[in-house]
Design an enzyme around this catalytic site. Structure first.
Site, mmCIF file in Angstrom:
data_model
loop_
_atom_site.group_PDB
_atom_site.id
_atom_site.type_symbol
_atom_site.label_atom_id
_atom_site.label_comp_id
_atom_site.label_asym_id
_atom_site.label_seq_id
_atom_site.Cartn_x
_atom_site.Cartn_y
_atom_site.Cartn_z
ATOM 1 N N GLU A 128 -16.333 19.254 19.002
ATOM 2 C CA GLU A 128 -15.820 20.506 18.684
ATOM 3 C C GLU A 128 -16.570 20.982 17.321
ATOM 4 O O GLU A 128 -16.413 22.278 17.143
ATOM 5 C CB GLU A 128 -14.187 20.083 18.374
ATOM 6 C CG GLU A 128 -13.450 21.114 17.840
ATOM 7 C CD GLU A 128 -13.017 22.235 18.733
ATOM 8 O OE1 GLU A 128 -13.881 22.782 19.470
ATOM 9 O OE2 GLU A 128 -12.004 22.542 18.883
ATOM 10 N N THR A 180 -14.684 31.318 17.393
ATOM 11 C CA THR A 180 -13.894 30.760 16.540
ATOM 12 C C THR A 180 -14.478 30.746 14.848
ATOM 13 O O THR A 180 -13.548 30.939 14.067
ATOM 14 C CB THR A 180 -13.249 29.214 16.758
ATOM 15 O OG1 THR A 180 -12.782 29.240 18.206
ATOM 16 C CG2 THR A 180 -12.674 28.500 15.744
HETATM 17 N N1 HSE Z 1 -6.951 25.999 14.601
HETATM 18 C C1 HSE Z 1 -8.139 26.662 14.963
HETATM 19 C C2 HSE Z 1 -8.109 28.171 14.629
HETATM 20 C C3 HSE Z 1 -8.136 26.923 16.648
HETATM 21 O O1 HSE Z 1 -7.201 28.840 14.593
HETATM 22 O O2 HSE Z 1 -9.322 28.264 14.217
HETATM 23 C C4 HSE Z 1 -9.328 27.237 17.425
HETATM 24 O O3 HSE Z 1 -10.282 26.220 17.841
#
Ligand code: HSE
Length: 306
Positions: A128, A180
């Site tokens: 990840e 992201t």
């Molecule tokens: N918590 C993370 C974000 C989830 O919102 O950036 C996305 O992978």
């Protein structure tokens, strides 16, 4: 056993007021992954989809997670991983987590299950991190454990699975990619205490609402004054789609992960289908291409398939 096939589900992270800590698993869509043992001590990745992801194991999320598994388990063989992704990368429903979790769960099944579910989340985190540039586990935890999960701490990893009533999620995915890593650079680095108080009050009460199965309480808690204001401009017609969903009977919802998908919750399949239609109607009147899904919140995470 020399070969195993798993289905690795999509997940929704953040759940409005639980940025980087709360998430849940969907029953579908799910990536289909076939892992086989090989005699050479390396990793071969084959993609049976058209997303153009790297098959270099050092640059592929599943490959990096698999290597972390091999290093930790000290296996004396290699793996071939055939991936048919159903979850589009950059969709906001945990595409990279599904790749990483599917790989390590399948490897665990093929090697006599040396690791616990929590250890597998930790191993998947290596993959990840390649995708999002940060070590967070809010998609990984529900992907492996199923249901709703809270990541109390990513390092050291401390994950709690949360009881929840039967709930349905509607996900509408406008077909644009939001990375992201990019969506994280636009977040505020400091938060007014007033907003922080609102968020942790809502998050604490949401967990109580899930345990009690109190739909009204769950609905009241789906509010976020910190992350959503900073990210909503990345998603076309975000406010209109959410408002249509609320008018159609949704309990509430918001940005799924870092977007562009929007998720809403409903307390029955019938309500979920009405909400889905209302959300689709907003995009249908435009030239925005989109997909939508209705799924029960999954009780299980990655599961073995035929
Ligand atoms: N918590 C993370 C974000 C989830 O919102 O950036 C996305 O992978």
């Amino acid at each position: 056993m020399d070969q195993v096939r798993v289905l690795s589900p999509a997940t929704v992270a953040n759940v409005v007021c639980g940025f980087d800590c709360l998430g849940f698993a969907l029953e579908g869509p799910a990536d289909n992954m076939l892992l086989s043992k090989t005699s050479a001590q390396d990793i071969t990745i084959i993609h049976r989809d058209n997303f153009g992801l790297s098959t270099d194991p050092t640059r592929n999320v599943a490959g990096v997670a698999l290597q972390a598994f091999m290093d930790a388990a000290g296996v004396d063989h290699g793996f071939e991983l055939e991936i048919t992704k159903q979850i589009m990368p950059g969709s906001g429903i945990g595409s990279s987590s599904a790749s990483a979790c599917g790989a390590v769960v399948a490897a665990n099944l093929l090697t006599g299950e040396p690791f616990s579910a929590h250890e597998l989340i930790e191993l998947a985190m290596a993959g990840e991190a390649v995708a999002s540039g940060a070590r967070h586990a809010d998609n990984l935890a529900p992907c492996i454990l199923g249901g709703f999960t809270v990541v109390r701490s990513a390092e050291p990893l401390d994950v709690i699975r949360i009881e929840s009533p039967e709930l349905y999620a509607i996900v509408v995915h406008p077909q644009i990619e939001v990375r992201t890593a990019d969506a994280r650079t636009i977040l505020p680095q400091e938060v007014p205490l007033r907003s922080a108080i609102k968020n942790w009050s809502n998050l604490a009460a949401l967990i109580a609402g899930l345990y009690r199965g109190d739909m009204d309480l769950i609905s009241r808690c789906l509010v976020d004054e910190i992350v959503e204001p900073a990210r909503q401009h990345l998603i076309p017609l975000f406010r209109e789609v959410r408002s249509a969903a609320m008018s159609a009977g949704s309990l509430g919802g918001g940005i799924s992960g870092s977007g562009p998908s929007i998720f809403m919750l409903a307390n029955s399949r019938e309500a979920a289908e009405r909400v889905e239609q209302a959300m689709r109607d907003i995009y249908s009147g435009t030239d925005i291409i989109f997909k939508s899904y209705v799924s029960r919140i999954a009780r299980d995470g990655v599961r073995q398939a035929e």
